[in-house]
Design a protein around this motif. Structure first.
Motif, PDB file in Angstrom:
ATOM      1  N   ILE A  84       0.935  -1.147   0.027  1.00 33.94           N
ATOM      2  CA  ILE A  84       0.103  -0.264   0.030  1.00 33.94           C
ATOM      3  C   ILE A  84       1.004   1.314   0.034  1.00 33.94           C
ATOM      4  CG2 ILE A  84      -1.837   1.182   1.248  1.00 33.94           C
ATOM      5  CD1 ILE A  84      -2.511  -1.322   2.626  1.00 33.94           C
ATOM      6  N   GLU A  85       1.010   1.907  -1.026  1.00 35.83           N
ATOM      7  CA  GLU A  85       1.775   3.231  -0.978  1.00 35.83           C
ATOM      8  C   GLU A  85       1.121   4.360  -0.444  1.00 35.83           C
ATOM      9  OE1 GLU A  85       3.017   4.218  -4.890  1.00 35.83           O
ATOM     10  OE2 GLU A  85       3.267   2.113  -5.609  1.00 35.83           O
ATOM     11  N   LEU A  86       1.969   5.026   0.354  1.00 31.64           N
ATOM     12  CA  LEU A  86       1.390   6.003   1.217  1.00 31.64           C
ATOM     13  C   LEU A  86       2.113   7.624   0.716  1.00 31.64           C
ATOM     14  CD1 LEU A  86       1.747   4.161   4.582  1.00 31.64           C
ATOM     15  CD2 LEU A  86      -0.406   4.970   3.516  1.00 31.64           C
ATOM     16  N   PRO A  87       1.593   8.569   0.829  1.00 29.39           N
ATOM     17  CA  PRO A  87       2.122   9.621   0.893  1.00 29.39           C
ATOM     18  C   PRO A  87       3.406   9.981   1.689  1.00 29.39           C
ATOM     19  CG  PRO A  87      -0.228   9.936   1.469  1.00 29.39           C
ATOM     20  CD  PRO A  87       0.087   8.698   1.584  1.00 29.39           C
ATOM     21  N   ASP A  88       4.351  10.619   1.131  1.00 29.42           N
ATOM     22  CA  ASP A  88       5.726  10.808   1.673  1.00 29.42           C
ATOM     23  C   ASP A  88       5.678  11.427   3.111  1.00 29.42           C
ATOM     24  OD1 ASP A  88       6.652  10.379  -0.981  1.00 29.42           O
ATOM     25  OD2 ASP A  88       7.399  12.022  -1.375  1.00 29.42           O
ATOM     26  N   GLN A  89       4.819  12.292   3.394  1.00 23.98           N
ATOM     27  CA  GLN A  89       4.557  12.579   4.768  1.00 23.98           C
ATOM     28  C   GLN A  89       4.156  11.815   5.727  1.00 23.98           C
ATOM     29  OE1 GLN A  89       2.768  13.526   2.372  1.00 23.98           O
ATOM     30  NE2 GLN A  89       0.549  13.789   2.923  1.00 23.98           N
ATOM     31  N   VAL A  90       3.809  10.597   5.426  1.00 18.31           N
ATOM     32  CA  VAL A  90       3.154   9.472   6.438  1.00 18.31           C
ATOM     33  C   VAL A  90       4.233   8.612   7.052  1.00 18.31           C
ATOM     34  CG1 VAL A  90       1.641   7.568   6.696  1.00 18.31           C
ATOM     35  CG2 VAL A  90       0.744   9.479   5.229  1.00 18.31           C
ATOM     36  N   ASP A  91       4.196   8.728   8.339  1.00 16.13           N
ATOM     37  CA  ASP A  91       5.211   7.984   8.831  1.00 16.13           C
ATOM     38  C   ASP A  91       4.794   6.556   8.967  1.00 16.13           C
ATOM     39  OD1 ASP A  91       7.096   6.558  10.634  1.00 16.13           O
ATOM     40  OD2 ASP A  91       6.899   8.212  12.252  1.00 16.13           O
ATOM     41  N   ASP A  92       5.605   5.646   7.874  1.00 17.38           N
ATOM     42  CA  ASP A  92       4.731   4.324   7.677  1.00 17.38           C
ATOM     43  C   ASP A  92       5.335   3.442   8.998  1.00 17.38           C
ATOM     44  OD1 ASP A  92       7.557   4.230   7.034  1.00 17.38           O
ATOM     45  OD2 ASP A  92       7.308   3.550   5.046  1.00 17.38           O
ATOM     46  N   VAL A  93       6.544   3.869   9.641  1.00 14.37           N
ATOM     47  CA  VAL A  93       6.698   2.931  10.899  1.00 14.37           C
ATOM     48  C   VAL A  93       5.902   3.055  11.826  1.00 14.37           C
ATOM     49  CG1 VAL A  93       8.653   2.566  12.663  1.00 14.37           C
ATOM     50  CG2 VAL A  93       9.295   3.145  10.153  1.00 14.37           C
ATOM     51  N   ALA A  94       5.429   4.500  12.289  1.00 17.98           N
ATOM     52  CA  ALA A  94       4.443   4.651  13.150  1.00 17.98           C
ATOM     53  C   ALA A  94       3.155   4.105  12.874  1.00 17.98           C
ATOM     54  CB  ALA A  94       4.125   6.167  13.233  1.00 17.98           C
ATOM     55  N   LEU A  95       2.768   4.170  11.596  1.00 22.79           N
ATOM     56  CA  LEU A  95       1.544   3.281  11.062  1.00 22.79           C
ATOM     57  C   LEU A  95       1.508   1.849  11.425  1.00 22.79           C
ATOM     58  CD1 LEU A  95      -1.053   4.507   9.854  1.00 22.79           C
ATOM     59  CD2 LEU A  95      -0.026   3.915   7.631  1.00 22.79           C
ATOM     60  N   ALA A  96       2.512   1.339  11.139  1.00 18.60           N
ATOM     61  CA  ALA A  96       2.786  -0.250  11.290  1.00 18.60           C
ATOM     62  C   ALA A  96       2.859  -0.625  12.674  1.00 18.60           C
ATOM     63  CB  ALA A  96       4.073  -0.623  10.820  1.00 18.60           C
ATOM     64  N   SER A  97       3.260   0.466  13.776  1.00 23.44           N
ATOM     65  CA  SER A  97       3.020   0.052  14.977  1.00 23.44           C
ATOM     66  C   SER A  97       1.661   0.086  15.590  1.00 23.44           C
ATOM     67  CB  SER A  97       3.868   1.378  15.813  1.00 23.44           C
ATOM     68  OG  SER A  97       5.312   1.213  15.541  1.00 23.44           O
ATOM     69  N   LEU A  98       1.011   1.260  14.918  1.00 19.79           N
ATOM     70  CA  LEU A  98      -0.440   1.343  15.363  1.00 19.79           C
ATOM     71  C   LEU A  98      -1.130   0.134  14.650  1.00 19.79           C
ATOM     72  CD1 LEU A  98      -1.794   3.801  16.338  1.00 19.79           C
ATOM     73  CD2 LEU A  98      -2.576   4.324  13.730  1.00 19.79           C
ATOM     74  N   ALA A  99      -0.784  -0.509  13.593  1.00 21.73           N
ATOM     75  CA  ALA A  99      -1.574  -1.587  13.184  1.00 21.73           C
ATOM     76  C   ALA A  99      -1.329  -2.869  13.979  1.00 21.73           C
ATOM     77  CB  ALA A  99      -0.898  -2.026  11.550  1.00 21.73           C
ATOM     78  N   ALA A 100       0.009  -3.010  14.603  1.00 20.99           N
ATOM     79  CA  ALA A 100       0.201  -3.793  15.430  1.00 20.99           C
ATOM     80  C   ALA A 100      -0.478  -3.892  16.587  1.00 20.99           C
ATOM     81  CB  ALA A 100       1.850  -3.838  15.827  1.00 20.99           C
ATOM     82  N   GLU A 101      -0.914  -2.890  17.125  1.00 19.33           N
ATOM     83  CA  GLU A 101      -1.734  -2.625  18.221  1.00 19.33           C
ATOM     84  C   GLU A 101      -3.308  -3.384  18.030  1.00 19.33           C
ATOM     85  OE1 GLU A 101      -1.854   1.293  19.513  1.00 19.33           O
ATOM     86  OE2 GLU A 101       0.197   1.562  19.677  1.00 19.33           O
ATOM     87  N   LEU A 108      18.004   0.861   2.715  1.00 22.45           N
ATOM     88  CA  LEU A 108      19.458   0.846   3.198  1.00 22.45           C
ATOM     89  C   LEU A 108      19.728   2.108   3.825  1.00 22.45           C
ATOM     90  CD1 LEU A 108      19.658  -2.097   1.270  1.00 22.45           C
ATOM     91  CD2 LEU A 108      22.218  -1.510   1.768  1.00 22.45           C
ATOM     92  N   GLN A 109      19.309   3.368   3.034  1.00 18.68           N
ATOM     93  CA  GLN A 109      19.511   4.604   3.333  1.00 18.68           C
ATOM     94  C   GLN A 109      18.302   5.218   3.780  1.00 18.68           C
ATOM     95  OE1 GLN A 109      21.850   5.536  -0.082  1.00 18.68           O
ATOM     96  NE2 GLN A 109      23.640   4.908   0.843  1.00 18.68           N
ATOM     97  N   GLN A 110      18.240   6.289   3.609  1.00 14.12           N
ATOM     98  CA  GLN A 110      16.934   7.268   3.778  1.00 14.12           C
ATOM     99  C   GLN A 110      15.784   6.860   2.744  1.00 14.12           C
ATOM    100  OE1 GLN A 110      17.048   9.569   6.048  1.00 14.12           O
ATOM    101  NE2 GLN A 110      14.803  10.311   5.500  1.00 14.12           N
ATOM    102  N   PRO A 111      14.698   6.394   3.436  1.00 12.94           N
ATOM    103  CA  PRO A 111      13.785   5.879   2.507  1.00 12.94           C
ATOM    104  C   PRO A 111      13.212   6.906   1.367  1.00 12.94           C
ATOM    105  CG  PRO A 111      13.177   5.659   4.776  1.00 12.94           C
ATOM    106  CD  PRO A 111      14.289   6.606   4.750  1.00 12.94           C
ATOM    107  N   VAL A 112      12.969   6.329   0.333  1.00 13.34           N
ATOM    108  CA  VAL A 112      12.288   7.264  -0.806  1.00 13.34           C
ATOM    109  C   VAL A 112      10.920   6.968  -0.865  1.00 13.34           C
ATOM    110  CG1 VAL A 112      12.444   7.452  -3.440  1.00 13.34           C
ATOM    111  CG2 VAL A 112      14.581   6.628  -2.036  1.00 13.34           C
ATOM    112  N   ARG A 113      10.314   5.924  -0.739  1.00 11.77           N
ATOM    113  CA  ARG A 113       8.960   6.035  -0.566  1.00 11.77           C
ATOM    114  C   ARG A 113       8.530   5.342   0.779  1.00 11.77           C
ATOM    115  NH1 ARG A 113       8.326   2.292  -5.604  1.00 11.77           N
ATOM    116  NH2 ARG A 113       6.265   2.201  -5.131  1.00 11.77           N
ATOM    117  N   ARG A 114       7.050   5.711   1.018  1.00 13.46           N
ATOM    118  CA  ARG A 114       6.476   5.159   2.527  1.00 13.46           C
ATOM    119  C   ARG A 114       5.412   4.284   1.878  1.00 13.46           C
ATOM    120  NH1 ARG A 114       9.312   7.111   6.608  1.00 13.46           N
ATOM    121  NH2 ARG A 114      10.435   9.143   6.013  1.00 13.46           N
ATOM    122  N   GLY A 115       5.192   3.245   2.532  1.00 15.56           N
ATOM    123  CA  GLY A 115       4.136   2.286   2.490  1.00 15.56           C
ATOM    124  C   GLY A 115       4.068   1.212   3.421  1.00 15.56           C
TER     125      GLY A 115
END
Lengths: 502, 502
Positions: B435-452, B465-472
């Motif tokens: 699922i592609e997400l807009p650049d401003q979305v913190d996908d790591v935080a979103l995954a944590s939210l889903a984990a809850e 490996l470096q700065q993420p280019v896309r979020r999802g």
């Protein structure tokens, strides 16, 4: 731009020639034919393909078949479709700019072996390949290393295995994420506590896919490129290969009658890893003395080194009880202990174990999963049941007795033939014995001579990392049938007499 | 020197205290008691032990038991015997000279974790442990990576497995010395030729214990410490860990809509290895274009680089036929192709394969044996029969259909809930979608939210490996039951809406 008709003819021709793929369905043959035509540039970039309807008529193939083949070509980028306009051969040249003059046409021929250019193998790869143990370690009379797996109680095993498959949760089909199947780790911990005097809690036990993997984990996790690893000299070749592939600096330490024997100056060096086989030095069979054990433990504590104790065949001690493990004396958590089921059950089972100090439990568990993604929980479960039901102990007792008898018969045969001119060492345990030879005997040549008689003994020289100190022959007796021991023993004695004039 | 009587009393006392070993036989308890007394120096070096006869009387234990315990102590060097004179506690101090002042007494306590001193882990070990994928990749709804192994036809498998065990020569219990079980290598070669357009002779196929081992072999044999390996960015984490542990220099290359996309300056660099997933880029799902495939092949030929093609889940393409492998286009033998049965049958089967260019056949065969000592020929034989009898193809067809249906239902559910605000990529194949997400979305935080909410989706960011280019978010659907897809899909959609305010 080519017209439709030639394209159809071309495809038809190519298709007719595509008899190298007779077993393939028509759709696939059409796809391969078109692909070959595009790759050989018989159909150039931008060339328009005929309509599927026309092509179906021209080639006498169902239109659906042609559509499916075209879809495949589109999906793989060989052709592109433009709505309402048709299907075209794609521009297959790289879209990313590259320095000019370096592009070459792809020949459509079969792979060729390059004769020049960069070395195909890495330096470590070349070093590894030079050794090529696999070529030489065949199952032949007296080849050391293997147990007699023909005695493995496979009917019992099958019954247990079937029960596991029938009753198991499907979770046992997944990767093993927590260091292995818990009941097996428990069974191993109990076995090691009772039989090997290993100090161990279940948590410290990790199931690996055998000793090679155990060694690799230790080398990766505990040492960096260029770090020094002490190895016994002579040494188990499998450990040497793993350490070399992990780019450790190997420092061979002499072995005397008390085991590994570092000199005073070697003791001042700072090894990161110390790889030893205290119960039954591989290959000489020497048992490490208590004094040496304490010395190693002290050294490890003072220098922050790790001792890797490989207890590969400690189950096979024919006089008295098995010796206690070095790990049991370790008061500071500096020993990583490892063992395997390959020597007791069968080689291909590929189940080994590590007992790591408490400090290393979490890192090892994590790295085991990340590097090796362990599995085979079904086998682990069957093995846990096998141990719990007492079959493991029974089997060890049975084969220990059989191997002891074989060893004794072999020893007697050799002594009866060659007399007291040869000394047999490593007598009391293991799966092989060592016939010691005078220094002037070329044991490598002698082993070749034996090979000509169909006997696969190994020269002791080959196990040294540097100039061999002692000469001898390793003779594996475990899987030679009892009624063949005398025959091959006499044959070997003749070879030794012929080769050494003893 | 202590007299006999105190020694006997001491042993008697220690033995009485040795109730921490209640399950052990008397002989073993006596041995442990004596060992403890010696190690704690209650019985000092040179101390004479009572005669076995006297000790038997004093302790009320059969003399044979005592003799056996003494023999064990002698064998391990705790005591020495002097003919006609008796048994003495050995000098357990190191016999090799060491610098003074460094000897410490061994405390008899349980292992302690050192708080200071050299770092316990190597640098590569520390790096590896920091990642700890195993902790995070549990079987939970939508965790990507696993197939639905609950559908594995285990009854058929059991039948085949039993036949192999019943009919097999015991040789199948040995190590696999020639690159794997021949009929399985033949079956794989045929499968790859027909289904994946791989150019392969049986000899080029090697059976490994899975993709991690395949990658490790390639990294060891084809690259040295510090050599550059190109990896896709984002990249499969398992490959990354193996390359890092082999001390390669990883150069992440961006991925665009056509797959790996090196820049002009990157093309001038000289990679030694190029690790790619052309059929279904992991994790984005992009298919590598023909142009890029040809570019990589050319580059590899010109620079003497090796392309490692990981075709991990190419069986799962839901529209049209599976895509042909990059290897099939390779005219110069620069591609090492790898696949696995873990995604099609079950993860823990740990059977993978390599197809190596003719030039590399012998080195790989040799190193596979020397480094990993492969086994599990029984499983390889059952698998060969499974494929030969057509069960493999049937199973693939069945699960492909099931996964396709799950994927479509999940896609529909997500679109129905979130609408066109999200884009789903990598739609047509594999075991997960992104699922592609807009650049401003913190996908790591979103995954944590889903984990809850009990949903184990993974953030795309973590695969860079470096700065993420896309979020999802990576969403694995393969092993979620069809009747749960809607439920979890809606739950996930709610989490996305709540977390992103889409």
């Amino acid at each position: 731009m080519i017209t439709n008709l030639p394209t159809a003819e071309l495809l038809s021709d190519t298709l007719a020639q595509a008899d190298f793929l007779p077993r393939l369905p028509q759709q696939r043959r059409l796809y391969e034919a078109a692909k070959a035509a595009i790759l050989s540039q018989q159909l150039g970039a931008g060339c328009k393909l005929p309509s599927t309807r026309n092509l179906a008529k021209d080639l006498g193939i169902a239109r659906n078949t042609i559509i499916a083949a075209f879809e495949q070509l589109v999906a793989e980028g060989f052709v592109v479709t433009s709505t309402g306009s048709g299907t075209y051969v794609a521009a297959t040249l790289p879209t990313v700019s590259r320095p000019k003059g370096k592009l070459k046409e792809l020949p459509a021929s079969t792979p060729k072996i390059p004769l020049a250019g960069p070395a195909p193998l890495s330096k470590r790869g070349a070093q590894l390949t030079e050794f090529a143990a696999g070529e030489r370690y065949e199952i032949q009379p007296f080849a050391p290393g293997d147990c007699d797996f023909s005695t493995f109680p496979y009917k019992i095993w099958q019954r247990l295995q079937n029960r596991v498959w029938r009753d198991s949760w499907s979770e046992l089909l997944d990767y093993g994420k927590a260091g292995g199947y818990l009941p097996l780790r428990r069974a191993i911990a109990e076995y090691l506590r009772v039989s090997r005097s290993v100090k161990v809690s279940i948590d410290q036990v990790m199931i690996t896919a055998g000793t090679q993997q155990s060694l690799d984990l230790c080398a990766q996790l505990l040492a960096d490129v260029g770090d020094t690893a002490w190895v016994e000299n002579p040494c188990y070749w499998g450990a040497r290969r793993v350490f070399e592939s992990c780019d450790l600096h190997l420092h061979p330490i002499a072995v005397d009658a008390e085991g590994i024997a570092p000199t005073a100056s070697e003791l001042m060096s700072k090894p990161r890893l110390i790889y030893v086989t205290p119960s039954h030095q591989y290959p000489t069979g020497v048992v490490m003395s208590l004094a040496r054990r304490r010395m190693l433990l002290e050294l490890a504590e003072n220098e922050g080194a790790w001792i890797l104790e490989d207890d590969y065949d400690s189950e096979f001690r024919y006089t008295g009880r098995p010796l206690a493990a070095l790990q049991g004396l370790d008061a500071h958590g500096r020993v990583v202990y490892m063992g395997t089921f390959s020597k007791v059950l069968y080689p291909g089972i590929k189940v080994g174990y590590l007992v790591v100090p408490p400090l290393l439990v979490e890192p090892f568990k994590s790295a085991l999963y990340d590097l090796h993604r362990p599995g085979q929980l079904m086998i682990q479960a069957a093995l846990a049941d096998f141990i719990a039901a007492g079959h493991f102990t029974t089997h060890i007792r049975k084969i220990r007795q059989a191997y002891g008898a074989k060893r004794e018969l072999l020893r007697k045969t050799l002594v009866a033939q060659v007399g007291n001119n040869i000394k047999i060492s490593g007598e009391e345990s293991g799966l092989h014995l060592v016939i010691e030879l005078p220094d002037q005997v070329d044991d490598v040549a002698l082993a070749s001579l034996a090979a000509e008689s169909g006997i696969a003994v190994k020269p002791l020289s080959n196990y040294y990392l540097q100039q061999p100190v002692r000469r001898g022959l390793l003779v594996g007796y475990a899987y030679v049938n009892m009624d063949k021991i005398s025959y091959y023993g006499k044959l070997l004695a003749h070879v030794i007499q012929a080769g050494t004039r003893l």
